[in-house]
Design an enzyme around this catalytic site. Sequence first.
Site, mmCIF file in Angstrom:
data_model
loop_
_atom_site.group_PDB
_atom_site.id
_atom_site.type_symbol
_atom_site.label_atom_id
_atom_site.label_comp_id
_atom_site.label_asym_id
_atom_site.label_seq_id
_atom_site.Cartn_x
_atom_site.Cartn_y
_atom_site.Cartn_z
ATOM 1 N N GLU A 120 -1.085 1.709 45.139
ATOM 2 C CA GLU A 120 -0.074 2.770 44.942
ATOM 3 C C GLU A 120 -0.351 3.492 43.632
ATOM 4 O OE1 GLU A 120 3.524 0.530 44.659
ATOM 5 O OE2 GLU A 120 3.727 0.268 46.811
ATOM 6 N N LYS A 122 0.454 4.761 40.019
ATOM 7 C CA LYS A 122 1.411 4.302 38.998
ATOM 8 C C LYS A 122 2.002 5.546 38.346
ATOM 9 C CE LYS A 122 2.104 0.975 35.304
ATOM 10 N NZ LYS A 122 2.870 1.776 34.378
ATOM 11 N N ASP A 124 4.242 7.906 36.103
ATOM 12 C CA ASP A 124 4.644 7.763 34.717
ATOM 13 C C ASP A 124 6.038 8.362 34.540
ATOM 14 O OD1 ASP A 124 4.405 7.038 32.152
ATOM 15 O OD2 ASP A 124 3.107 8.694 31.547
ATOM 16 N N TYR A 231 9.039 2.174 45.308
ATOM 17 C CA TYR A 231 7.885 1.307 45.504
ATOM 18 C C TYR A 231 8.230 -0.163 45.742
ATOM 19 C CZ TYR A 231 8.742 0.911 40.475
ATOM 20 O OH TYR A 231 9.328 0.755 39.249
ATOM 21 N N LYS A 320 -5.001 0.637 34.751
ATOM 22 C CA LYS A 320 -4.744 1.876 34.000
ATOM 23 C C LYS A 320 -5.938 2.824 34.046
ATOM 24 C CE LYS A 320 -0.696 1.275 32.020
ATOM 25 N NZ LYS A 320 -0.549 1.288 30.649
ATOM 26 N N CYS A 414 13.495 31.901 6.395
ATOM 27 C CA CYS A 414 12.700 32.251 7.575
ATOM 28 C C CYS A 414 11.315 32.731 7.146
ATOM 29 C CB CYS A 414 13.428 33.340 8.367
ATOM 30 S SG CYS A 414 12.444 34.015 9.692
ATOM 31 N N CYS A 417 11.255 36.707 7.916
ATOM 32 C CA CYS A 417 12.077 37.741 7.283
ATOM 33 C C CYS A 417 12.724 37.281 5.971
ATOM 34 C CB CYS A 417 13.163 38.227 8.247
ATOM 35 S SG CYS A 417 14.468 37.014 8.525
ATOM 36 N N CYS A 432 16.925 30.862 12.057
ATOM 37 C CA CYS A 432 16.966 31.996 11.145
ATOM 38 C C CYS A 432 18.274 32.753 11.386
ATOM 39 C CB CYS A 432 15.770 32.899 11.430
ATOM 40 S SG CYS A 432 15.952 34.531 10.726
ATOM 41 N N CYS A 437 15.713 40.036 11.973
ATOM 42 C CA CYS A 437 14.443 39.325 11.786
ATOM 43 C C CYS A 437 13.370 39.910 12.714
ATOM 44 C CB CYS A 437 14.625 37.844 12.085
ATOM 45 S SG CYS A 437 13.078 36.925 12.006
#
Length: 680
Positions: A120, A122, A124, A231, A320, A414, A417, A432, A437
């Site tokens: 099957e 795997k 994540d 599963y 893996k 910022c 600006c 900001c 800006c």
Amino acid sequence: MAEEKHTLEQLKRDHEALAQQIHHHNHLYHALDRPEITDADYDALMRRLLAIEEQYPELATPDSPSQRVGTEPLSHFPSATHANPMLSLENAFNAQDLKDFDSRIRRFLSYDKEIEYLCEPKLDGVAVALTYEQGKLSRGATRGDGITGEDITQNIRTIAAIPLQLRGDFPERLEVRGEVYMELEKFRELNRQRRELGEQTYANPRNLTAGSLRQLDSRLTASRPLTISCYGIGALSGQEPTTHAKLLDKLQDWGFKVAHETTRVAKNIDEVIQHYDALQNLRDSLPYEIDGMVVKVNSRQLQLELGEKSRTPRWAIACKFPARQEMTIVESVRFQVGRTGAVTPVANLRPVNISGVTVSSASLHNWDEIERLGVMIGDTVVVERAGDVIPDIVRVVKDQRDGSEQIIPQPDHCPACGSPVVREAGEVVPRCQGADCPAKLREALKHFSSRSAMDIEGLGERLIDQLLQQKLVQSLPDLYRLTRADLFQLERMGETLAAKLLKAIAASKQRALEQFIYALGIRHVGQHLAKLLSRHFGSLAALTAADIDELLAIHEIGPQVAESVVSFFRDRNTLKLLEDFTLLGVLPQAQKTVAENTNLKGKTFVFTGALERFSRKDGEELVEKQGGRASGSVSKKTDYVVAGPGAGSKLEKAHKLGIPILSEKDFLALIEQNSAGVTT
Ligand code: IVH
């Protein structure tokens, strides 16, 4: 009375029939990926169900399909003890490890024949255990420490691929185990929207899935496109299938989604290894992220004989795949300012090749993430590329430090600006505060003109930068004030290009309302919600006037979105913006139904008093453009009088004749509403 009872009975039956139909189509769509009706037809079924439940809220039981939208927030998750521990798996990393696994099993069983395995993917994501009693979902829990997890039933209910009610010949009691995950495409789309909205992006689909499942407000979970792949089982009353493959078939019959397209039976360990190589080749083309292949002894009898060690079964192993990770150095950090002013830290990395792709930067997302990683400038870090998702810093290699590393500062001004940036309580990034800006405006313009928004062809990043540099555009509506002469000031701008661009800008004036709402860039309002709002309100005027409760009454809209929408439309800058758009003829188009009774065609308007929001001439032009007439004097033939402050005799006369009197605001709303019905 008798009749009332009759209708209630009838409604109950209708409700039951609708619920069954919706469950059925849900299953076809989410578990089998084989829809039989269109989305619109599905929506119609759901609307009918909701209408009945609105009348009889007691019908909205936990297993009604309406419950997938989430409910009131919890204060915490109760703990959930598993009937049987949720085990984990030992790891293998290559063909030799798999052969060793096979040898161990045969030795343990003193078995000299070949062993059949099930392979099957795997996935994540996040492991969950789903309990069903008498076929109804009664609990959904996380794995926790394997013995006790958290009861996240409310959130589990919102996942459309998880059946609320089992199908077919189901056992009395069943606990199913599976992995909740998010498809890569959905993840990318969500992050794209968040980037556009100037919000922090998520590191990877797994983190986002985990975060979504841990929301105390299940309406938020409902808004995330999660799905599941099942599963195994934790408990089952009655006869157990004789092989794992048969169990998966059963799970599918009962309504669960299983990853059958990537699951294979292998006659022996050599076939397992072949499948392992094949799956690894498939890895990049799968719609979801997998980090390996799980190999299970297929026979249930042999599984029982093999049993388990303290935390892992002897009959299964996770093989893996090599991680797509490399080490590199954080050379510096830059700050990006998004459309809503969110300042995002981005690591400039020493370029590194990760399985064929050169990576030179990675988003650090926000300061919580910086703190979690403990990352500093100059650090050696492990960078991961998952699928083709944006690279992510996984961890810092702290023993590579030499003391020269520097803390990543949180800017208080910022970078674009110079205005102060403020990180509000509960926010992970500072924003900001500058109203003007240039970085915000630049991002806002990019978003506004993008394909899914106002779709202004030819108005790309380069042109936007030039328009900003030349100060030809200082707000979104300024786009509609551009003239040929303005455009000729720009580099490489010829007659043809200028004409094309002006035409594209003009054409965008009549975009669909949902595109316009999306284009406005309201925080938390992506394309999907923009469409929902457009459909629900039908006009910008109605949306502008909506209050929190009205918004909260809409399915899929939670407090965060409702507040964001209301505060956006209460903001004076927004009102000015919308007014400018209307006056410039930007008249987004919504569904026809809304507008039929507000058609201006043939209607006579009189303007009087000191108009403040627009000139009389502008007002008259707008009326005429939409097929109405503007007149200078009030008579019985006048349909509307638009009155500003200080209006005198004309207003009086209108009162006497009972003619509707509009404020300037009412007038703009009417124009906007009317335009909503001109086409489509
Ligand atoms: S079987 C006793 N099958 O991997 C069997 N697990 O380290 C225990 N996972 O917590 C799990 N895909 O979250 C199994 N096809 C699959 C899986 C799978 C992903 C995850 C699951 C589990 C972890 C085991």
